[in-house]
Design an enzyme around this catalytic site. Structure first.
Site, PDB file in Angstrom:
ATOM      1  N   ASP A 195       0.832  -1.221   0.000  1.00  0.00           N
ATOM      2  CA  ASP A 195       0.000   0.000   0.000  1.00  0.00           C
ATOM      3  C   ASP A 195       0.859   1.262   0.000  1.00  0.00           C
ATOM      4  O   ASP A 195       1.652   1.473   0.915  1.00  0.00           O
ATOM      5  CB  ASP A 195      -0.895  -0.067   1.256  1.00  0.00           C
ATOM      6  CG  ASP A 195      -1.788   1.157   1.456  1.00  0.00           C
ATOM      7  OD1 ASP A 195      -1.784   2.066   0.607  1.00  0.00           O
ATOM      8  OD2 ASP A 195      -2.486   1.173   2.493  1.00  0.00           O
ATOM      9  N   HIS A 369      -4.027   4.552   6.480  1.00  0.00           N
ATOM     10  CA  HIS A 369      -2.926   4.031   5.666  1.00  0.00           C
ATOM     11  C   HIS A 369      -1.571   4.337   6.301  1.00  0.00           C
ATOM     12  O   HIS A 369      -1.361   5.425   6.852  1.00  0.00           O
ATOM     13  CB  HIS A 369      -2.968   4.638   4.261  1.00  0.00           C
ATOM     14  CG  HIS A 369      -4.207   4.291   3.504  1.00  0.00           C
ATOM     15  ND1 HIS A 369      -4.312   3.152   2.747  1.00  0.00           N
ATOM     16  CD2 HIS A 369      -5.400   4.923   3.410  1.00  0.00           C
ATOM     17  CE1 HIS A 369      -5.515   3.091   2.199  1.00  0.00           C
ATOM     18  NE2 HIS A 369      -6.202   4.171   2.587  1.00  0.00           N
TER      19      HIS A 369
END
Ligand SMILES: [Zn+2]
Ligand SMILES: [Zn+2]
Length: 556
Positions: A195, A369
């Site tokens: 990610d 994130h």
């Protein structure tokens, strides 16, 4: 070309944008999909409701698709399934919550018979197609997300999914770094896909539970006022922390907006959200309760125009009118592209007398994130032989690639890929096939309508330059102009100037048509070209603009 025993990963979306995540992992002629998401359109994608991955290649290989793994329940990972399932049929694997979140749209589309929902649990290993697949818990802004481990003929491929390293998550379910470390040590990670969303954000993301403390303080500071909050409907942990603060100050909680009501019910049913029955009320009964003892949890944190919060901001909500003294807490951060919608909603709320607390004022939001230091930690534990950054715009992917090199992954083993690219793992290492499959944007308008880029270009011209329609009725045999030219325009020039310009345009077209008849050999089709060219030249010369020119030439 790839040979026997090779493993291919084809990126269909999510590498070059935040959204429409979709990859295909392939071995022995079998394809396992990893997510199938949608993307919300930019402001310049006029009239487009959402954007999907290009499914051309999957359609051509439909019989080889043996399943789809849904890493977590966000729309950018599962929101494309109800479109792909129209054409393909395959089972979907994911955590029970992920499947619950994905199920709604598939059910609405009447496609339940095209799939099977197969729940998997933390740490579970199971055979999916040609791979033994392992599901590793990760922390993120929706509960029960997974990193996915594919045990392949070419070693381990580890995909992080969307993740952060939250050491104090609301549900206590940590990213299982020990399991990642064990795999890295025993088998080694041949390829890591990780990610990149926050790869250019320094430091460490804040823990989700720290948001709870901020919310508690805000509820304390605003006792005696009605409080309206908003966050992503799938962010169950945020909903939990809002509800906890509300209940602590003796308020009842009213979920508002269809997806909020649905997700609160789903998560409570699954035991993932704890709100006492007595503390929950239906939005329709809001009028029975002292406003100072109410906490509304609403959809619309991104300023979506038809959401509950946007309707409140416009003074158009059926059950709730914003009043002076109301406090609105936006427990969210605008996704790039949504800033102007969010701003419009804040302006509306403030105009009606509300005090608005948002992420620019207070720490009412934490990202889901991993930031730079977390990405480094993950890289050091996984210690991959090859690395491909995923989930990000190009600049995020490039930043993540730099981090990986700094963390000791060999320079030529760090590969930045884009949508449509494919990597092939073989005994010789990893090779890249650029633009191996079609990966353009698939624009969706309405329920099933696909919009081509041509249609979109037309809409942009219409929006920016307007339209000029020229009608001419002719008798081709005699070369006589029987009606017109008539010129009708929309959005081209201001009404004051229009009359004289339209006059000029009619003259220019009339001359061109007369000239064409004199030259001879005309038919309707080439007259249309003549009309378009004459009108276009005039319009461009007089106004320096390029509206859409629509010639309509008819045999009168
Ligand atoms: Zn995502
Ligand atoms: Zn996500």
């Amino acid at each position: 070309m790839s040979g026997a025993g090779d493993v291919r990963v084809t990126f269909l979306g999510g590498l070059g944008e935040i959204g429409r995540n979709c990859a295909a992992v392939e071995q022995d002629g079998q394809i396992v999909l990893l997510d199938c998401g949608l993307m919300f359109p930019d402001a310049d994608m006029l009239g487009v409701d959402l954007v999907l991955p290009d499914f051309t290649w999957l359609r051509e290989n439909a019989e080889r698709v043996v399943g789809c793994i849904a890493t977590h329940g966000h729309e950018d990972h599962v929101g494309g399934l109800n479109y792909l399932l129209r054409e393909l049929s395959f089972p979907i694997y994911g955590s029970a919550l992920t499947l619950g979140l994905a199920r709604g749209r598939i059910e609405e589309a009447g496609l339940l018979d095209r799939t099977e929902f197969i729940p998997v649990t933390d740490g579970e290993r199971r055979q999916i197609g040609p791979f033994e697949v392992e599901f590793i818990p990760v922390t993120h802004s929706v509960p029960h997300g997974f990193a996915t481990v594919f045990h392949t003929a070419q070693g381990v491929i580890l995909h992080t999914g969307d993740f952060k390293l939250d050491l104090t998550p609301v549900d206590g379910r940590l990213t299982d770094l020990a399991l990642v470390g064990a795999i890295a040590k025993d088998e080694g990670v041949r390829l890591l896909l990780s990610d990149s969303t926050n790869a250019d954000e320094p430091g460490h993301s804040r823990s989700e539970s720290s948001v709870g403390d901020v919310l508690y303080d805000l509820f304390h500071a605003h006792e005696g006022h009605r409080i309206i909050t908003t966050c992503f409907a799938s962010h169950i942990h945020r909903v939990q922390q809002i509800a906890d603060a509300a209940v602590a100050f003796g308020r009842v909680v009213a979920p508002m907006g269809r997806s909020m009501q649905r997700n609160v019910a789903l998560a409570r049913e699954m035991g993932l959200l704890r709100i006492p029955d007595a503390s929950l009320i239906d939005i329709a009964n809001l009028g029975d309760v002292d406003p100072a003892k109410v906490c509304v949890i609403s959809t619309g944190s991104q300023g979506e125009p038809l959401s509950a919060l946007a309707l409140m901001a416009a003074g158009q909500h059926r059950w709730l009118k914003i009043e002076s003294g109301d406090v609105v807490i936006m427990s969210s951060h605008p996704i790039p592209g949504n800033e102007s919608n969010v701003s419009r909603v804040i302006n509306g709320l403030v105009r009606l007398g509300a005090e608005v607390v948002h992420s620019g004022i207070s720490d009412v939001h934490a990202s889901g994130h991993a930031k730079v230091e977390e990405l480094k930690t993950f890289l050091s534990i996984a210690s991959p032989e090859w690395f491909v950054p995923v989930h990000g715009e190009y600049r995020h992917l490039a930043a993540h690639a730099r981090i990986a090199r700094r963390m000791g992954v060999a320079g030529d083993h760090v590969v930045v890929c884009e949508d449509g690219d494919r990597v092939v793992l073989s005994d010789d290492g990893l090779s890249v096939e650029r633009r191996a499959v079609p990966a353009g944007y698939l624009y969706v308008d309405g329920i099933v309508g696909e919009v081509s880029t041509g249609v979109l270009r037309d809409r942009q011209v219409l929006a920016e330059e307007g339209v000029v329609v020229v009608f001419v009725g002719v008798d081709v045999a005699t070369g006589a102009v029987l009606t017109g030219p008539e010129v009708i325009t929309r959005g081209w020039v201001h009404a004051d100037e229009a009359e004289h310009l339209i006059d000029g345009c009619r003259k220019a077209v009339a001359e061109a048509v007369a000239g064409a008849f004199e030259a001879g050999g005309v038919d309707i089709e080439n007259l249309q070209r003549v009309v378009r060219r004459a009108a276009g030249r005039f319009v461009n010369h007089e106004t320096k603009r390029r509206p859409m020119i629509v010639p309509v030439v008819m045999e009168a």
